[in-house]
Design a protein around this motif. Sequence first.
Motif, short mmCIF file in Angstrom:
data_model
loop_
_atom_site.label_atom_id
_atom_site.label_comp_id
_atom_site.label_asym_id
_atom_site.label_seq_id
_atom_site.Cartn_x
_atom_site.Cartn_y
_atom_site.Cartn_z
N THR A 169 -3.31 10.45 2.60
CA THR A 169 -3.72 9.10 3.00
C THR A 169 -4.07 9.10 4.49
O THR A 169 -3.19 8.99 5.35
CB THR A 169 -2.61 8.07 2.73
N PRO A 170 -5.35 9.24 4.84
CA PRO A 170 -5.74 9.23 6.25
C PRO A 170 -5.60 7.83 6.84
O PRO A 170 -5.70 6.83 6.12
CB PRO A 170 -7.19 9.68 6.22
N PRO A 171 -5.37 7.73 8.14
CA PRO A 171 -5.23 6.41 8.79
C PRO A 171 -6.42 5.50 8.54
O PRO A 171 -6.24 4.28 8.38
CB PRO A 171 -5.08 6.77 10.27
N LEU A 219 0.85 -1.18 0.00
CA LEU A 219 0.00 0.00 0.00
C LEU A 219 0.88 1.24 0.00
O LEU A 219 1.65 1.47 0.93
CB LEU A 219 -0.92 0.00 1.22
N GLY A 220 0.78 2.02 -1.06
CA GLY A 220 1.54 3.26 -1.15
C GLY A 220 0.75 4.40 -0.54
O GLY A 220 -0.45 4.56 -0.81
N THR A 221 1.41 5.20 0.27
CA THR A 221 0.72 6.25 1.00
C THR A 221 1.34 7.63 0.75
O THR A 221 2.48 7.73 0.30
CB THR A 221 0.75 5.98 2.52
N ALA A 247 6.28 3.54 -3.17
CA ALA A 247 5.63 4.42 -2.20
C ALA A 247 4.86 5.52 -2.92
O ALA A 247 5.03 5.75 -4.12
CB ALA A 247 6.67 5.04 -1.27
N GLY A 248 4.01 6.20 -2.16
CA GLY A 248 3.28 7.33 -2.70
C GLY A 248 1.91 6.95 -3.22
O GLY A 248 1.54 5.78 -3.28
N ALA A 249 1.14 7.96 -3.57
CA ALA A 249 -0.20 7.78 -4.11
C ALA A 249 -0.51 8.94 -5.04
O ALA A 249 -0.11 10.08 -4.78
CB ALA A 249 -1.23 7.71 -2.98
N TYR A 250 -1.23 8.66 -6.11
CA TYR A 250 -1.48 9.67 -7.14
C TYR A 250 -2.60 10.63 -6.73
O TYR A 250 -3.70 10.20 -6.35
CB TYR A 250 -1.83 9.01 -8.46
N VAL A 251 -2.31 11.91 -6.84
CA VAL A 251 -3.29 12.98 -6.66
C VAL A 251 -3.00 14.01 -7.75
O VAL A 251 -1.84 14.37 -7.96
CB VAL A 251 -3.17 13.64 -5.27
N VAL A 287 -9.46 15.44 -0.74
CA VAL A 287 -9.00 14.40 -1.66
C VAL A 287 -8.08 13.46 -0.90
O VAL A 287 -7.02 13.86 -0.42
CB VAL A 287 -8.25 15.01 -2.86
N SER A 288 -8.49 12.21 -0.77
CA SER A 288 -7.63 11.21 -0.17
C SER A 288 -7.18 10.23 -1.25
O SER A 288 -7.81 10.11 -2.30
CB SER A 288 -8.34 10.48 0.98
N ALA A 289 -6.08 9.55 -0.99
CA ALA A 289 -5.49 8.71 -2.02
C ALA A 289 -4.71 7.55 -1.41
O ALA A 289 -4.12 7.68 -0.33
CB ALA A 289 -4.58 9.53 -2.93
N LEU A 290 -4.71 6.45 -2.13
CA LEU A 290 -3.97 5.25 -1.73
C LEU A 290 -3.57 4.50 -2.99
O LEU A 290 -4.35 4.38 -3.93
CB LEU A 290 -4.85 4.36 -0.85
#
Length: 275
Positions: free
Chosen positions: A191-193, A184-186, A216-220, A231-234
């Motif tokens: 990326t909220p808990p 899981l990239g955050t 790692a990371g997440a696209y926004v 906007v949350s992302a995972l």
Amino acid sequence: MTDAAQPSASAPSFELVAGDPDSPVLLHVPHASRIVPPDVRAGIVLGDAELERELDHITDGHTDVVAAVAATSAATTPWRFVNRLSRLVVDPERFPDDREEMVAVGMGAVYTRTTHRAELRPAGFDPAPLVERYFDPYAEAMTRAVDERLAATGRAVVVDVHSYPTAALPYELHGDGPRPPVCLGTDSFHTPPALLAAARRALAGFGGVGTDSPFAGAYVPLAHYGRDGRVSALMVEIRRDLYMTEPGGPAGPGARALGVALAALVDAVTDAAGD
């Protein structure tokens, strides 16, 4: 003929597949296609067999199938944004400038090197026309898609659907870390808990869930990145041995099982109040 050798001239660069109007979830599938248009193919120095092998390694094969299963299995259908061209055309998830660390291995927004660090495009290749033709419209359309979820539901949840090979490839900058069945990239801002915890629960049945290794990371979209907490992302990275024959082979029953598990995440996110 393969998709790489004979793509459809009318094939769209990307597609937004409509979901339920009340869904905040946008499944993003950026790397599933093998299609390289002929004019783009002309700028690649690999022979046909070499290109096919590169597509085997670089394509997140069948992740569009996983996302489609998730969409049809979820109680509230998520929206899907699917790249219909190979990431060898442009990689829509890269930063379009020097912030992108993958530039170091020739894999910025427009790749100049292969997964094995061989030449993909010649020295002096100008990426600007590909960025203007493919990267910019994609980014603008993703921004609109997120804006539409915000307008409709007050929040947007971007879930990236990716895969990665069982063994590290030479291009990977962090390939010496753990390679769990699911990574899981955050993002520290987006990326909220609660989103991370929901993903861990939904995907726990595949032998282990790790975080931010090997990717790692997440696209926004850049218009929202680091600015809009609605906007949350995972990023969901699936190790390929779970669902397909490597490299570049057919999907197995694991693809459907993963899609059903991803649907559980979609449902959990849709039902949540949002943090």
